[in-house]
Design a protein around this motif. Structure first.
Motif, PDB file in Angstrom:
ATOM      1  N   GLN A  67      70.227  62.025  38.160  1.00 27.11           N
ATOM      2  CA  GLN A  67      71.624  61.673  38.004  1.00 27.11           C
ATOM      3  C   GLN A  67      71.709  60.289  37.351  1.00 27.11           C
ATOM      4  OE1 GLN A  67      73.813  64.026  38.727  1.00 27.11           O
ATOM      5  NE2 GLN A  67      72.112  65.292  39.464  1.00 27.11           N
ATOM      6  N   MET A  68      72.910  59.902  36.952  1.00 28.09           N
ATOM      7  CA  MET A  68      73.093  58.591  36.330  1.00 28.09           C
ATOM      8  C   MET A  68      72.586  57.484  37.247  1.00 28.09           C
ATOM      9  SD  MET A  68      73.883  57.035  33.664  1.00 28.09           S
ATOM     10  CE  MET A  68      74.240  55.396  33.065  1.00 28.09           C
ATOM     11  N   GLU A  69      72.827  57.636  38.518  1.00 31.87           N
ATOM     12  CA  GLU A  69      72.383  56.627  39.478  1.00 31.87           C
ATOM     13  C   GLU A  69      70.857  56.503  39.477  1.00 31.87           C
ATOM     14  OE1 GLU A  69      72.968  55.955  44.251  1.00 31.87           O
ATOM     15  OE2 GLU A  69      74.603  56.848  43.089  1.00 31.87           O
ATOM     16  N   ASP A  70      70.158  57.632  39.354  1.00 36.02           N
ATOM     17  CA  ASP A  70      68.699  57.617  39.310  1.00 36.02           C
ATOM     18  C   ASP A  70      68.197  56.890  38.062  1.00 36.02           C
ATOM     19  OD1 ASP A  70      68.494  59.262  41.659  1.00 36.02           O
ATOM     20  OD2 ASP A  70      69.002  60.984  40.391  1.00 36.02           O
ATOM     21  N   ARG A  71      68.846  57.155  36.956  1.00 34.91           N
ATOM     22  CA  ARG A  71      68.449  56.506  35.699  1.00 34.91           C
ATOM     23  C   ARG A  71      68.684  55.004  35.768  1.00 34.91           C
ATOM     24  NH1 ARG A  71      67.954  60.303  31.357  1.00 34.91           N
ATOM     25  NH2 ARG A  71      68.222  62.432  32.150  1.00 34.91           N
ATOM     26  N   LEU A  72      69.775  54.618  36.387  1.00 37.09           N
ATOM     27  CA  LEU A  72      70.072  53.194  36.517  1.00 37.09           C
ATOM     28  C   LEU A  72      69.086  52.501  37.451  1.00 37.09           C
ATOM     29  CD1 LEU A  72      73.972  53.252  36.662  1.00 37.09           C
ATOM     30  CD2 LEU A  72      72.584  52.049  34.962  1.00 37.09           C
ATOM     31  N   ARG A  73      68.657  53.184  38.501  1.00 38.67           N
ATOM     32  CA  ARG A  73      67.657  52.607  39.399  1.00 38.67           C
ATOM     33  C   ARG A  73      66.372  52.321  38.630  1.00 38.67           C
ATOM     34  NH1 ARG A  73      65.270  54.846  43.025  1.00 38.67           N
ATOM     35  NH2 ARG A  73      65.225  53.289  44.715  1.00 38.67           N
ATOM     36  N   LEU A  74      65.973  53.266  37.793  1.00 38.93           N
ATOM     37  CA  LEU A  74      64.776  53.080  36.989  1.00 38.93           C
ATOM     38  C   LEU A  74      64.964  51.919  36.011  1.00 38.93           C
ATOM     39  CD1 LEU A  74      62.750  55.978  35.352  1.00 38.93           C
ATOM     40  CD2 LEU A  74      62.995  53.762  34.264  1.00 38.93           C
ATOM     41  N   ALA A  75      66.111  51.901  35.327  1.00 45.61           N
ATOM     42  CA  ALA A  75      66.368  50.872  34.326  1.00 45.61           C
ATOM     43  C   ALA A  75      66.430  49.486  34.950  1.00 45.61           C
ATOM     44  CB  ALA A  75      67.676  51.178  33.592  1.00 45.61           C
ATOM     45  N   ALA A  76      67.043  49.372  36.125  1.00 44.72           N
ATOM     46  CA  ALA A  76      67.163  48.070  36.775  1.00 44.72           C
ATOM     47  C   ALA A  76      65.786  47.508  37.124  1.00 44.72           C
ATOM     48  CB  ALA A  76      68.029  48.186  38.030  1.00 44.72           C
ATOM     49  N   GLN A  77      64.887  48.372  37.596  1.00 44.92           N
ATOM     50  CA  GLN A  77      63.534  47.901  37.915  1.00 44.92           C
ATOM     51  C   GLN A  77      62.757  47.570  36.643  1.00 44.92           C
ATOM     52  OE1 GLN A  77      61.735  50.071  41.547  1.00 44.92           O
ATOM     53  NE2 GLN A  77      63.337  51.454  40.790  1.00 44.92           N
TER      54      GLN A  77
END
Length: 270
Positions: A66-76
């Motif tokens: 989901q978008m939230e999963d992608r953002l978690r990856l991008a933030a790290q």
């Protein structure tokens, strides 16, 4: 002065705005981001959006993002670059491939006698020179805590290392840094870890013994610990911590200590 680059950046940020509630859930799910100030958090949000626009994330069958999963990856992925000038540090690759679990990949090693050994190794992540970054979903999901493990940071540290060519534990240093200081700190710590493990392969070490594999893995593992367990890295190899602080231009240990002083849940040591 008008800049096409700045105009394009603002356009991307406007077109792909994140709902505040989604971004807050991302922050809440990643303790490793705790203690960032408002300016840093906003910079991280913007750079995460730009990262997702620049890199294709390919989910293989069995993986749902989901978008939230992608953002978690991008933030790290962007945390290590948070205080570095935006100079396309993650150049040389355009795709991150997410596997549903650990995967096998062919390995090759030439020993000191010149004999080439080949085998299939099981991995949770790989970074290929001028190629994609490959991550196993369980490893991504387990990343983001103050526990020393962060698959995302580990593999992207390899990409920083590869900016000078093959990964060898020496990323491009800032002009204010001295290569001899870096080499001395890293080599002494690497040799010390290998000496400990040569004497007792099952020795308890403060950092993951996988760091002893080679200088490239030492840099990747210590980068993980720098952000995800800075107290352990500093206790084990303070000179390495100082070199990484100079390279990443951050001090996660100071941030962790402030959290420990102000929040009961951080009071317990690792």
């Amino acid at each position: 002065m008008w800049s096409f680059r700045d105009w394009r950046r603002k356009r991307i940020l406007a077109r792909f705005a994140i709902e505040p509630a989604i971004w807050q859930r991302v922050l809440d799910s990643l303790p490793i981001l705790d203690g960032l100030n408002a300016e840093e958090t906003e910079r991280l949000r913007q750079r995460s959006i730009l990262f997702l626009h620049a890199k294709r994330i390919t989910a293989l069958p069995g993986v749902e993002l989901q978008m939230e999963d992608r953002l978690r990856l991008a933030a790290q992925a962007q945390l290590p670059l948070l205080h570095l000038a935006d100079l396309n540090w993650y150049q040389g690759f355009h795709e991150i491939v997410i596997y549903p679990g650990d995967f096998h990949s062919p390995q090759k090693h030439r020993d000191s006698a010149g004999v080439v050994h080949e085998w299939d190794g099981e991995h949770s992540g790989e970074a290929w020179l001028q190629g994609p970054v490959i991550l196993a979903l369980p490893g991504v999901q387990e990343s983001g805590n103050w526990e020393g493990y962060n698959l995302v940071i580990h593999e992207l540290a390899h990409k920083l290392d590869m900016l000078n060519g093959d990964a060898n534990g020496l990323p491009p240093l800032h002009s204010s840094m001295r290569i001899d200081n870096w080499a001395t700190a890293m080599q002494r710590a690497y040799d010390s870890l290998n000496t400990t493990l040569d004497a007792d392969p099952n020795a308890e070490t403060l950092i993951d013994p996988y760091a002893a594999e080679n200088p490239a893995e030492f840099f990747a593992v210590t980068s993980e610990y720098f952000f995800a367990a800075p107290d352990l890295l500093h206790a084990a190899y303070p000179d390495v911590y100082q070199q990484l602080a100079a390279f990443y231009r951050q001090d996660p240990l100071a941030r962790l200590r402030r959290l420990q002083d102000s929040h009961p849940q951080y009071a317990e040591p690792h």
